[in-house]
Structure formats: structure tokens, C-alpha cells
Scaffold this motif. Structure first.
Motif, short mmCIF file in Angstrom:
data_model
loop_
_atom_site.label_atom_id
_atom_site.label_comp_id
_atom_site.label_asym_id
_atom_site.label_seq_id
_atom_site.Cartn_x
_atom_site.Cartn_y
_atom_site.Cartn_z
N VAL A 69 0.88 -1.30 -0.03
CA VAL A 69 0.19 -0.09 -0.03
C VAL A 69 0.94 1.21 0.11
CG1 VAL A 69 -1.97 1.31 1.09
CG2 VAL A 69 -1.84 -1.16 1.25
N GLU A 70 0.45 2.24 -0.92
CA GLU A 70 1.43 3.43 -0.92
C GLU A 70 0.30 4.57 -0.91
OE1 GLU A 70 3.20 5.99 -4.45
OE2 GLU A 70 4.84 4.60 -3.62
N CYS A 71 0.35 5.59 -0.11
CA CYS A 71 -0.21 6.75 -0.40
C CYS A 71 0.52 7.98 -0.37
CB CYS A 71 -0.95 7.27 1.02
SG CYS A 71 -2.02 8.41 1.11
N ARG A 72 0.19 8.70 -1.51
CA ARG A 72 0.76 9.95 -1.77
C ARG A 72 -0.36 11.21 -1.91
NH1 ARG A 72 1.47 13.00 -6.55
NH2 ARG A 72 0.30 11.29 -7.71
N ASN A 73 0.23 12.15 -1.04
CA ASN A 73 -0.46 13.25 -0.86
C ASN A 73 -0.03 14.60 -1.77
OD1 ASN A 73 -2.54 12.35 0.59
ND2 ASN A 73 -1.78 12.99 2.49
N GLU A 74 -0.60 15.13 -2.69
CA GLU A 74 -0.32 16.41 -3.20
C GLU A 74 -0.47 17.41 -2.31
OE1 GLU A 74 -2.60 16.37 -6.80
OE2 GLU A 74 -0.99 15.07 -7.96
N GLU A 75 0.44 17.88 -1.57
CA GLU A 75 0.29 18.74 -0.43
C GLU A 75 -0.35 20.26 -1.10
OE1 GLU A 75 1.39 18.17 3.41
OE2 GLU A 75 0.52 16.27 2.16
N SER A 76 -1.34 20.71 -0.13
CA SER A 76 -1.71 22.09 -0.61
C SER A 76 -0.98 23.27 0.19
CB SER A 76 -3.26 22.17 0.03
OG SER A 76 -3.31 21.98 1.38
N ILE A 77 -0.03 22.87 1.05
CA ILE A 77 0.77 24.34 1.62
C ILE A 77 2.26 23.87 1.42
CG2 ILE A 77 -1.08 24.99 3.06
CD1 ILE A 77 0.55 23.55 5.47
N HIS A 78 2.35 22.96 0.53
CA HIS A 78 4.07 22.65 0.37
C HIS A 78 4.26 22.35 -1.05
CE1 HIS A 78 4.44 21.83 4.74
NE2 HIS A 78 3.48 20.99 4.76
N LEU A 79 5.40 22.67 -1.70
CA LEU A 79 5.69 22.28 -2.91
C LEU A 79 5.81 20.72 -3.27
CD1 LEU A 79 7.75 25.14 -4.23
CD2 LEU A 79 5.57 24.42 -4.99
N HIS A 80 5.99 20.08 -2.00
CA HIS A 80 6.25 18.68 -2.33
C HIS A 80 4.99 17.65 -1.83
CE1 HIS A 80 7.31 19.47 2.19
NE2 HIS A 80 6.37 18.45 2.29
N ASP A 81 5.50 16.52 -2.36
CA ASP A 81 4.34 15.60 -1.78
C ASP A 81 4.85 14.70 -0.49
OD1 ASP A 81 3.19 16.09 -4.49
OD2 ASP A 81 3.65 14.33 -5.22
N ALA A 82 3.83 14.34 0.10
CA ALA A 82 4.11 13.33 1.14
C ALA A 82 3.70 11.85 0.88
CB ALA A 82 3.17 14.10 2.56
N ILE A 83 4.43 11.11 1.15
CA ILE A 83 4.22 9.80 0.97
C ILE A 83 4.52 8.62 1.89
CG2 ILE A 83 5.11 10.04 -1.61
CD1 ILE A 83 7.74 8.84 -0.86
N ALA A 84 4.14 7.63 1.84
CA ALA A 84 4.22 6.38 2.97
C ALA A 84 3.73 5.13 2.24
CB ALA A 84 3.46 6.69 3.99
N SER A 85 4.31 4.15 2.70
CA SER A 85 4.09 2.76 1.83
C SER A 85 4.50 1.57 3.06
CB SER A 85 4.67 2.68 0.76
OG SER A 85 6.35 2.52 1.00
N LEU A 86 3.85 0.57 2.81
CA LEU A 86 4.25 -0.73 3.45
C LEU A 86 3.80 -1.83 2.85
CD1 LEU A 86 1.43 -2.34 4.98
CD2 LEU A 86 1.29 -0.18 6.49
N SER A 87 4.35 -2.86 3.16
CA SER A 87 4.21 -4.33 2.24
C SER A 87 3.87 -5.39 3.39
CB SER A 87 5.35 -4.47 1.67
OG SER A 87 5.67 -3.75 0.62
N TYR A 88 3.08 -6.26 3.17
CA TYR A 88 2.85 -7.41 4.14
C TYR A 88 2.49 -8.67 3.31
CZ TYR A 88 1.06 -9.97 8.14
OH TYR A 88 0.78 -10.71 9.27
N ARG A 89 2.95 -9.94 3.90
CA ARG A 89 2.56 -10.98 3.11
C ARG A 89 2.09 -11.97 4.24
NH1 ARG A 89 3.44 -14.53 -0.96
NH2 ARG A 89 4.29 -12.92 -2.20
N LYS A 90 0.77 -12.63 4.08
CA LYS A 90 0.19 -13.39 5.04
C LYS A 90 0.77 -14.78 5.10
CE LYS A 90 -4.40 -11.45 3.86
NZ LYS A 90 -5.77 -11.55 3.72
N GLU A 91 1.05 -15.29 6.21
CA GLU A 91 1.46 -16.48 6.24
C GLU A 91 0.52 -17.65 5.27
OE1 GLU A 91 1.64 -17.76 10.46
OE2 GLU A 91 3.31 -16.23 10.94
N ASP A 92 1.36 -18.56 4.65
CA ASP A 92 0.71 -19.67 3.99
C ASP A 92 0.08 -20.48 4.82
OD1 ASP A 92 1.68 -18.31 1.50
OD2 ASP A 92 3.57 -19.48 1.62
#
Length: 302
Positions: free
Chosen positions: A279-302
Motif C-alpha cells: 500500500v502506498e499513499c501519496r498526498n499532493e500537499e496544498s501548503i507545500h511544494l512537495h508531496d508526502a508519501i508512505a508505503s508498507l508491504s505485508y505477506r500473510k502466512e501460507d
């Protein structure tokens, strides 16, 4: 004053701009007599992991749990196969031949079972032991205004991939990118009034479990995971009464990008047909010139 032009015949005009008469043709014109460089067998040093074609635009038919239940859209195809060190190349025309065959047999209906059939048949057509296909497309769905209930169409960017390996079987995955609204928790906390918000984009990449049968529409399930955890949803049609609901809802549900990826991950974790996810979330910041991002990955046990 416009100059009058005395046009020579078309053939002479072509010669004026460089056309020449056909030369003597000595090479064979029958396919059986033509050399086939792609099928040359020799030690070419390395096995190639993937060779094929990409950026192929083609119409597809999509079924959806959300309205419209059936829709036609334009997808972008990528199709590849592995070739061993002793093969010079692949037969590029066979990829598009396979696609055209499906179009002529009622259209390319985008289901997982059809993609399984397609990739296996493609491997056989290529005379290889594997084949992969990736289909990327815009998926449309109806969205009502929360107060007025006026309907419009939203869309998300979707993609589905299948790989077939002889003797092993199939692996399949999908991704969806959904636009959302997020309101900054920090801004809300420190300000006397108001808070800044922004348009965010949640991208979910999921690997399907082996027994996934599409009784649950993966597109609708992933969309729900993104939108239900956002500060507010994006709407194509908003009247004043709708805007009041949306802005107040966002204010009541502030979200950092970190919050978003964790909340969406929890929903994906609960989906029975998902084996692993990113999962990744990217915000187009309204009061910054940069974007804010975060991500994580997960695998369930078989």
C-alpha cells in the motif's frame, strides 16, 4: 496576390519529392522460402527473462459489481515470454495474433479465467514454457453526492497481471490507484480554526490467493479499502449541500499518509482473496511544494 500553381500529375509530384521506381527484387516472397532469424538456434550467451511487446492499446470489456455493471474501455497491454540462451529471438507477431483472435471471438472480456486461458495459449503459440500478460485500464464507477444524490462517474486506474509457467501453473496480481481527500491532523490540532486538506492517491498492489474465483470483485473491494479509510471521498458532482457534508466529514476524519497506509493495510489483511499486498499513499500537499508519501508491504502466512 495568390500565386497560381500548375500542378503536375501525382506520380510526377512524388518523384519531385524523392520517390523512385521500385528496384529489382531478388529475395523470396513466399514465407516458407524466407529466412527466419528469430528461430535461429545457437549459443547466444544469455537467457532473456522477458521479451515481447508493450504499450499495446486494445478495447476490452469489464464486468463490475458497481454501476455500470458492464463497460467497454481501452486497455494498455504488455505481453512477454522468456527465451533461452540458444534462441535468438521471439516471434513478435504472435502476441498481436493472439490478441486479435480473442477480439474476433466476441471481444476481450477481462476476467481472471480468460487471462489464464490467454497466457497459457500464448505460451503454446510462442512454443515457450511461459508467458506473462499485464493489462492496465481505467475503471469507471458511479458515485452519488452524499446529500443531493446526484450521480456522476468517477474512475480509478486499475491493472491485472497473470504469469503462466508450464509445470507450475499460474500466479496473478492486481493493482488499483484511487483518488481520495485527506485532511491534515497536525493542521487541525494546532490551528484555531480550519485545517488544510489535499488530494491523495492510494495505490494498492495485491497478490491473489491460489483459489480466488472472482466471486468478489477485486476492483470494488480495493476501492472500498481506500475510500472508506480516507478523510473523505472524491465526488464528480457536488452541490452546496453535498460540499457541506464532504468538508465536515473530512474535518471529522483527519488522516496522515502514515494513517492511510496502516488503515488500508488492515482492510486488505481481512480480504480472503489477498495473499500479499503493498500500500502506498501519496498526498499532493496544498501548503507545500512537495508531496508526502508512505508505503508498507505485508505477506500473510501460507
Amino acid at each position: 496576390m495568390t500565386r497560381k500553381i500548375n500542378l503536375p500529375p501525382k506520380k510526377e509530384r512524388h518523384r519531385l519529392f524523392g520517390s523512385v521506381e521500385p528496384g529489382v527484387k531478388l529475395k523470396p516472397t513466399e514465407k516458407e522460402q524466407m529466412p527466419d532469424l528469430q528461430n535461429t538456434k545457437k549459443d547466444f550467451l544469455f537467457t532473456i527473462d522477458a521479451v515481447g511487446i508493450s504499450n499495446v492499446k486494445h478495447p476490452i470489456i469489464i464486468h463490475s459489481d458497481l454501476l455500470p455493471k458492464e463497460q467497454t474501455t481501452i486497455a494498455t497491454f504488455k505481453m512477454t515470454s522468456k527465451i533461452s540462451y540458444d534462441s535468438k529471438g521471439t516471434n513478435m507477431s504472435r502476441f498481436t495474433e493472439q490478441l486479435e483472435q480473442y477480439r474476433q471471438n466476441g471481444g476481450f472480456v477481462l476476467t481472471l479465467s480468460n487471462l489464464y486461458d490467454f497466457t497459457k495459449e500464448l505460451a503454446e503459440r510462442l512454443k515457450q514454457k511461459d508467458a506473462s500478460i499485464e493489462v492496465t485500464f481505467p475503471w469507471f464507477y458511479e458515485r452519488k453526492g452524499p446529500s443531493s444524490e446526484l450521480v456522476g462517474l468517477n474512475h480509478a486506474e486499475a491493472s491485472i497481471s497473470v504469469t503462466y509457467q508450464d509445470g507450475v501453473g499460474f500466479t496473478s496480481s492486481a493493482s488499483l490507484t484511487s483518488a481520495i481527500t485527506t485532511l491534515c491532523p497536525c493542521s487541525k490540532e494546532i490551528s484555531e480554526y480550519s485545517a488544510h486538506n489535499q488530494r491523495g492517491f492510494v495505490t494498492m498492489n495485491v497478490e491473489f490467493t491460489e483459489g480466488y474465483d472472482e466471486k468478489t470483485d477485486w476492483k470494488a473491494a480495493l476501492l472500498e479499502a481506500a475510500e472508506s479509510n480516507a478523510s473523505a471521498m472524491i465526488h464528480p458532482v457536488l452541490k452546496r449541500t453535498d460540499e457541506k457534508v464532504v468538508t465536515e466529514t473530512a474535518y471529522e476524519n483527519p488522516r496522515f499518509v502514515e494513517d492511510m497506509v496502516r488503515l488500508v493495510a488492515a482492510d486488505l489483511y481481512e480480504l480472503d482473496f489477498v495473499q500479499a499486498f503493498t500500500v502506498e499513499c501519496r498526498n499532493e500537499e496544498s501548503i507545500h511544494l512537495h508531496d508526502a508519501i508512505a508505503s508498507l508491504s505485508y505477506r500473510k502466512e501460507d
